[in-house]
Design a protein around this motif. Structure first.
Motif, mmCIF file in Angstrom:
data_model
loop_
_atom_site.group_PDB
_atom_site.id
_atom_site.type_symbol
_atom_site.label_atom_id
_atom_site.label_comp_id
_atom_site.label_asym_id
_atom_site.label_seq_id
_atom_site.Cartn_x
_atom_site.Cartn_y
_atom_site.Cartn_z
ATOM 1 N N ARG C 138 -14.318 0.589 -11.683
ATOM 2 C CA ARG C 138 -14.608 2.123 -11.912
ATOM 3 C C ARG C 138 -13.969 2.510 -12.946
ATOM 4 O O ARG C 138 -13.750 3.460 -13.842
ATOM 5 C CB ARG C 138 -14.495 2.157 -10.639
ATOM 6 C CG ARG C 138 -15.664 2.501 -9.812
ATOM 7 C CD ARG C 138 -15.773 3.688 -8.831
ATOM 8 N NE ARG C 138 -16.627 2.839 -7.631
ATOM 9 C CZ ARG C 138 -16.508 2.320 -6.579
ATOM 10 N NH1 ARG C 138 -15.248 2.486 -6.471
ATOM 11 N NH2 ARG C 138 -17.128 2.405 -6.029
ATOM 12 N N GLU C 139 -12.279 2.025 -13.254
ATOM 13 C CA GLU C 139 -11.340 1.784 -14.235
ATOM 14 C C GLU C 139 -11.772 1.588 -15.659
ATOM 15 O O GLU C 139 -12.047 1.992 -16.580
ATOM 16 C CB GLU C 139 -10.171 1.839 -14.201
ATOM 17 C CG GLU C 139 -9.822 3.495 -12.823
ATOM 18 C CD GLU C 139 -8.109 3.943 -12.689
ATOM 19 O OE1 GLU C 139 -7.557 2.149 -12.266
ATOM 20 O OE2 GLU C 139 -7.825 4.534 -12.314
ATOM 21 N N ARG C 141 -14.586 0.221 -16.191
ATOM 22 C CA ARG C 141 -16.098 -0.092 -15.867
ATOM 23 C C ARG C 141 -16.659 -1.671 -16.412
ATOM 24 O O ARG C 141 -17.453 -1.631 -17.472
ATOM 25 C CB ARG C 141 -16.321 0.853 -17.148
ATOM 26 C CG ARG C 141 -16.183 2.162 -17.071
ATOM 27 C CD ARG C 141 -16.719 3.289 -16.082
ATOM 28 N NE ARG C 141 -15.837 4.265 -15.917
ATOM 29 C CZ ARG C 141 -16.048 4.758 -14.352
ATOM 30 N NH1 ARG C 141 -16.750 4.634 -13.354
ATOM 31 N NH2 ARG C 141 -15.906 5.550 -14.278
ATOM 32 N N ALA C 145 -20.788 1.709 -11.846
ATOM 33 C CA ALA C 145 -20.676 1.947 -10.400
ATOM 34 C C ALA C 145 -21.750 2.994 -9.674
ATOM 35 O O ALA C 145 -22.238 3.752 -10.918
ATOM 36 C CB ALA C 145 -19.671 3.256 -10.907
ATOM 37 N N SER C 146 -22.289 3.060 -9.056
ATOM 38 C CA SER C 146 -23.509 2.856 -8.064
ATOM 39 C C SER C 146 -23.226 4.518 -8.070
ATOM 40 O O SER C 146 -24.542 4.847 -7.991
ATOM 41 C CB SER C 146 -23.552 2.246 -6.625
ATOM 42 O OG SER C 146 -22.053 3.246 -5.613
ATOM 43 N N GLU C 147 -22.032 5.849 -8.399
ATOM 44 C CA GLU C 147 -21.908 6.220 -8.257
ATOM 45 C C GLU C 147 -22.677 7.723 -8.533
ATOM 46 O O GLU C 147 -23.067 8.307 -8.876
ATOM 47 C CB GLU C 147 -21.263 6.727 -7.960
ATOM 48 C CG GLU C 147 -20.191 6.989 -6.830
ATOM 49 C CD GLU C 147 -19.756 4.638 -6.818
ATOM 50 O OE1 GLU C 147 -19.741 4.791 -7.724
ATOM 51 O OE2 GLU C 147 -19.455 4.948 -5.766
ATOM 52 N N LEU C 148 -23.135 6.495 -10.822
ATOM 53 C CA LEU C 148 -22.803 7.090 -11.829
ATOM 54 C C LEU C 148 -24.520 7.076 -12.222
ATOM 55 O O LEU C 148 -25.440 5.928 -11.706
ATOM 56 C CB LEU C 148 -22.394 6.422 -12.333
ATOM 57 C CG LEU C 148 -20.804 6.834 -12.986
ATOM 58 C CD1 LEU C 148 -19.626 6.314 -13.867
ATOM 59 C CD2 LEU C 148 -20.234 8.097 -13.270
ATOM 60 N N VAL C 149 -25.231 7.446 -13.100
ATOM 61 C CA VAL C 149 -26.738 7.815 -13.048
ATOM 62 C C VAL C 149 -26.286 7.044 -14.134
ATOM 63 O O VAL C 149 -27.021 7.706 -15.643
ATOM 64 C CB VAL C 149 -27.462 9.213 -12.649
ATOM 65 C CG1 VAL C 149 -28.713 9.012 -13.154
ATOM 66 C CG2 VAL C 149 -27.492 9.697 -11.274
ATOM 67 N N ARG C 173 -23.459 -2.616 0.045
ATOM 68 C CA ARG C 173 -23.204 -1.913 -0.496
ATOM 69 C C ARG C 173 -22.177 -2.624 -1.642
ATOM 70 O O ARG C 173 -21.311 -3.480 -1.184
ATOM 71 C CB ARG C 173 -22.007 -1.767 0.423
ATOM 72 C CG ARG C 173 -22.656 -0.251 2.178
ATOM 73 C CD ARG C 173 -21.766 0.090 2.809
ATOM 74 N NE ARG C 173 -22.102 0.888 4.096
ATOM 75 C CZ ARG C 173 -21.543 1.156 5.090
ATOM 76 N NH1 ARG C 173 -20.401 1.544 4.493
ATOM 77 N NH2 ARG C 173 -21.807 1.884 5.946
ATOM 78 N N ASP C 175 -20.684 -1.835 -4.053
ATOM 79 C CA ASP C 175 -19.786 -1.346 -5.297
ATOM 80 C C ASP C 175 -17.655 -0.720 -4.209
ATOM 81 O O ASP C 175 -17.541 -0.096 -4.246
ATOM 82 C CB ASP C 175 -19.342 -0.999 -6.227
ATOM 83 C CG ASP C 175 -20.534 0.101 -6.325
ATOM 84 O OD1 ASP C 175 -20.373 0.975 -5.186
ATOM 85 O OD2 ASP C 175 -20.542 0.401 -7.140
#
Lengths: 461, 197, 258
Positions: C138-139, C141, C145-149, C173, C175
């Motif tokens: 996430r830092e 990259r 990340a699964s949160e991002l579209v 899950r 990540d």
């Protein structure tokens, strides 16, 4: 320091002691996170929406005084009454005064984290007002005399068996009943009566629109709406950061809010209140309670962008496994761990450490509050203000001293590797070894990398 | 006293200057659908609502008559002229508390939003705001040509220049507050039917 | 091409083979590796505790030691992120700092972006579960990340997929944090343990024999739990797989040890 401060890890122990419950809590919230993912991934422009929302918030916060005045002017024009409260105490007194002026002793209330923050309920009850929280989850925790453990799902920590028992005692449902449908129906009947008896309705506010003077409230149950459409008196309590400039901005936030919160495309009801109900009154209470101070804080002002969707709680691996009460703050989870120390750094010093810095909160936040960065920044502040327990502080001083010199580092490493290899297990896994409580230490090797590397190169040359 | 607090708050806000950014332009072309009507119906069903299509009012009446909620309703009100079996005069009610026994209510919706299955309604269409929430079952009749793609387009249509209550309704009242189990019919209508006419 | 090898302190002291594997992988690709012996630690433990003044001298040492290399390569996403994203507070404006941020790279990132590696020449015929360590993920990259579209990608996984005979498992899950988090692992021991145990459970249900990651610290925590609880899992750093190390405990590994 320890007398007045709360330690998240200690508080979490109470919750983590019941492992099956932790697992259940984690899975319930992960289920919500998964629904959020599906909803977000169905919106192609999701990342653009987040960026747009963040910019609108930045813009609005920069010009907050102008927008507040514009909002007030328009709200007054539409016939609402506008009150300003500097702090929780003033907010509570304003609400009580309005209620007393109208002879109200029965109030129905919909969800408002602001009134939780101000501890409005106990204040009104002390003054003889019956306050009924009408959101089902909030009613459940109210009947248990607990605060909400989550900002969107207040009763997420409670099992249906416990709700069944509670409703059996309080609402006379069948003993042993656990069917959510049956229990919800019982609550519907019970709260219908409360709605019909209420003399006033109080609601929180999701957004206040400067250019129109309207306030917007989002619910799935319709409780804020029923609660403010039967009585003639509606009090809407608004944190001053809830302002958006234009009605058109609502589209951006509403598209993000419910999807982020529960994975719904929009809440069942999105009510736009412009002016009072016919023949009634609408009182809007604008509350500061520390927000202007946060806004002026160069490090943490971005936390005011928060729209209270709860996505950072749902995604937080620590929150899911430690429960809302372990934070001992009105708002738990990552955003609460930023806001908590802003309210009282001494009491809440441990919250920024209740975080593995995984960064999931930052990526999920629909308005791009850099949550895990803010938590890290807070740690620096905690140390700077001398609030870190001295043992930890000293440890870091010592480690830093060792690492600042290559030879000290190499010798310490060698010594530690030798000692760990020779120390008997009982001595190694002692009471102070928090790592070893649940984990084996790594197998300490004879030689470090630098020794192996030097040997190899020595041979080569 | 309230005056002083107002000044204190505004003054303290003015004392701290934040770097401003431009208010971003919004793009109404986000989220367009090839068949907005089909999309609306699909999303509405996914949030627990029901979407019907009717050619004209008699057809709408025929379809209403087939709904179990309508068949079982004892007291039916409507603010759409020409709805059959109406036996409760909502216009004659002066105190909204008297609306409590109402079983079924039919009202006009102004327009629908394909993106999220919501319908915009307002106080202008009803004598009491409580009607939207207090009735057991709600049906909204929306002109089939009044479907916008997304919320951005919805707000382009809306003007908030006078005192009025309006809301987006997307499905029936619901809750998942007990163990995340979805239960339809929390405080408001137990069912929502949208008839696209 | 010459690179300065940045070996995090805990790898140096506790997992020397991860460092050796990194050297072998790079040298095999024709990279000239130099390990500046003066290095100790990037300062992350102090920084993550908030002890800014105790971190500053370490950041300054780091810049002095590594500023003259064309690239600085490190087998830890977390330590690279420390340099690239968190040294700002200590080194902003210092000569060479902007370049240092740009040229300090995590191993997989360096292989993919700088060397343009598409295939790893190694064999590892096992079921492998990738743990996407948070700071790399996430830092830096390293993956989406699964949160991002955004369009899915994963540099670490892509390299692993190219290893001969490997079977990558699919997690529920993909990540979620393992709960290491540096001092978090001891400050919040109970929660950290629960997080780690949940990761192990996910890998077990997915059929992983080996958990791999671009960060050894997460693996140290997971391995501690595996060994304490007798789980049928192993951990290996991605560099060890890339360097062709056998599965620990396998007949191959045993015969090699003899």
């Amino acid at each position: 320091m320890n007398a007045t401060s709360c330690n998240h890890a200690k508080e979490a122990d109470r919750f983590t002691a019941d492992q099956p419950r932790v697992q259940w809590h984690d899975q319930a919230l992960w289920f919500v996170r998964a629904k959020r993912d599906t909803a977000a991934h169905a919106v192609e422009e999701w990342e653009q929406l987040r960026e747009t929302a963040s910019q609108i918030k930045r813009h609005t916060l920069a010009r907050l005084p102008e927008y507040l005045e514009q909002f007030e002017e328009n709200a007054l024009r539409l016939g609402a009454q506008v009150h300003w409260a500097r702090d929780a105490d003033e907010h509570n007194r304003i609400v009580l005064r309005i209620l007393q002026q109208h002879g109200v002793h029965k109030l129905v209330k919909s969800k408002s984290m602001l009134t939780e923050e101000c501890h409005l309920n106990p204040f009104l009850e002390q003054h003889g007002v019956e306050v009924v929280d009408t959101d089902l989850g909030e009613r459940i925790v109210q009947l248990r005399s607990q605060p909400p453990s989550h900002i969107v799902l207040p009763a997420i920590h409670i099992k249906k068996e416990e709700v069944g028992q509670l409703f059996h005692q309080c609402l006379g449902t069948e003993p042993g009943a656990t069917d959510p449908k049956y229990l919800t129906e019982a609550a519907r009947g019970h709260l219908r009566e409360k709605f019909l008896e209420a003399q006033a309705g109080l609601s929180g506010v999701n957004f206040a629109v400067a250019e129109t003077g309207g306030v917007i409230v989002c619910t799935n149950e319709g409780n804020a709406d029923l609660g403010t459409s039967l009585p003639r008196l509606h009090i809407a309590c608004v944190g001053i950061e809830k302002i958006v400039p234009r009605a058109a901005d609502l589209a951006v936030f509403l598209r993000l809010l419910a999807r982020s919160a529960t994975g719904q495309p929009i809440t069942s009801y999105t009510s736009h209140f412009h002016g009072p109900i016919s023949g009634g009154e609408l009182h809007i209470v604008l509350v500061d309670n520390g927000r202007s101070r946060i806004r002026a804080d160069r490090q943490f002002w971005e936390s005011l962008k928060c729209i209270r969707c709860g996505a950072c709680l749902n995604t937080c691996p620590v929150y899911r496994r430690s429960g809302g009460y372990s934070y001992q703050h009105t708002i738990p989870g990552p955003i609460g761990s930023v806001l908590g120390p802003l309210k009282d750094a001494k009491k809440n010093y441990s919250l920024p450490y209740a975080c593995s810095l995984c960064g999931s909160c930052t990526d999920i936040c629909p308005v791009k509050v850099p949550l895990h960065h803010q938590l890290l920044t807070w740690r620096g502040e905690i140390v700077r203000r001398g609030l870190l327990p001295w043992r930890k502080w000293l440890e870091m001083k010592a480690v830093s001293w060792v690492l600042r010199n290559r030879r000290r580092y190499q010798w310490s490493g060698k010594l530690a590797r030798w000692a760990v290899r020779w120390m008997p297990r009982w001595m190694l896994y002692n009471r102070l070894n928090d790592w070893g409580k649940s984990r084996e230490l790594p197998e300490f090797p004879r030689k470090s990398f630098r020794e192996l590397y030097r040997n190899r190169n020595g041979r080569n040359q | 006293m309230a005056e002083t607090s107002r000044d204190t708050i505004l003054q303290s806000l003015r004392a701290a200057r934040l770097e401003s950014v431009e208010l971003p332009e919004l793009d109404p072309s986000w989220s367009q659908f090839a068949d907005p009507k089909a999309r609306f119906a699909q999303v509405l069903e996914s949030v627990g609502g029901r979407c019907l299509s009717a050619t004209d009012l008699p057809d709408a009446n025929r379809q209403l008559a087939q709904l179990p909620e309508f068949q079982q309703a004892r007291l039916i009100g409507s603010t759409v002229a020409g709805v059959d079996r109406v036996n409760f005069d909502v216009m004659g009610v002066s105190d909204p508390h008297e609306l409590e026994p109402l079983d079924f209510f039919v009202a006009p919706g102004q327009f629908a939003v394909a993106e999220n299955g919501a319908v915009w309604v307002s106080d202008a269409q009803v004598p009491h705001r409580a009607l939207w929430f207090i009735v057991q079952h709600l049906a909204l009749i929306v002109p089939a040509d009044q479907i916008v793609h997304n919320l951005h387009q919805a707000y382009q249509r809306l003007r908030f220049d006078h005192a009025e209550f309006g809301l987006l309704i997307a499905g029936p009242s619901k809750t998942a507050d007990i163990e995340q189990s979805l239960v339809i019919g929390a405080h408001g209508p137990r069912s929502l039917t949208v008839i696209l006419l | 091409m010459q690179v300065g090898l940045f070996i995090p302190c805990y790898i140096d002291q506790l997992f020397p083979d991860v460092g050796m594997a990194t050297v072998e992988v790079l040298e095999k690709l024709g990279v000239q590796v130099d390990f500046p012996i003066e290095q100790t630690c990037c300062g992350q433990p102090m920084a993550n505790t908030g002890c800014i003044e105790d971190t500053r001298p370490l950041a300054e040492r780091f810049l002095a030691i590594f500023r003259d290399y064309p690239y600085v390569v490190c087998p830890s996403g977390s330590c690279v992120s420390m340099v690239r994203h968190h040294y700002e507070a200590y080194l902003a404006g210092r000569p060479g700092f902007e370049e240092l941020k740009r040229k300090t790279m995590e191993l997989c990132e360096f292989l993919v972006q700088v060397l343009g590696v598409e295939r790893i020449d190694a064999r590892f015929p096992h079921r492998v579960g990738l743990h996407n360590s948070c700071h790399g993920h996430r830092e830096l990259r390293l993956g989406a990340a699964s949160e991002l579209v955004i369009r899915p990608y994963n540099k670490v996984r892509k390299l692993l997929e190219s290893v001969d005979g490997i079977q990558l498992t699919e997690l529920d899950r993909p990540d979620e944090c393992c709960g290491f988090g540096g001092t978090f692992a001891v400050n919040e021991q109970a929660v950290s343990t629960l997080m780690g145990m949940d990761r192990l459970q996910d890998h077990q249900q997915a059929g992983s024999e080996v958990i791999t990651a671009a960060d050894m610290s997460c693996l140290m925590h997971l391995d501690g739990l595996i060994r304490r609880n007798g789980k049928p899992l192993r951990v290996m750093h991605v560099a060890q797989i890339f360097a062709g190390r056998p599965l620990p405990g396998s007949p191959q590994a045993t015969s090699l040890a003899k």
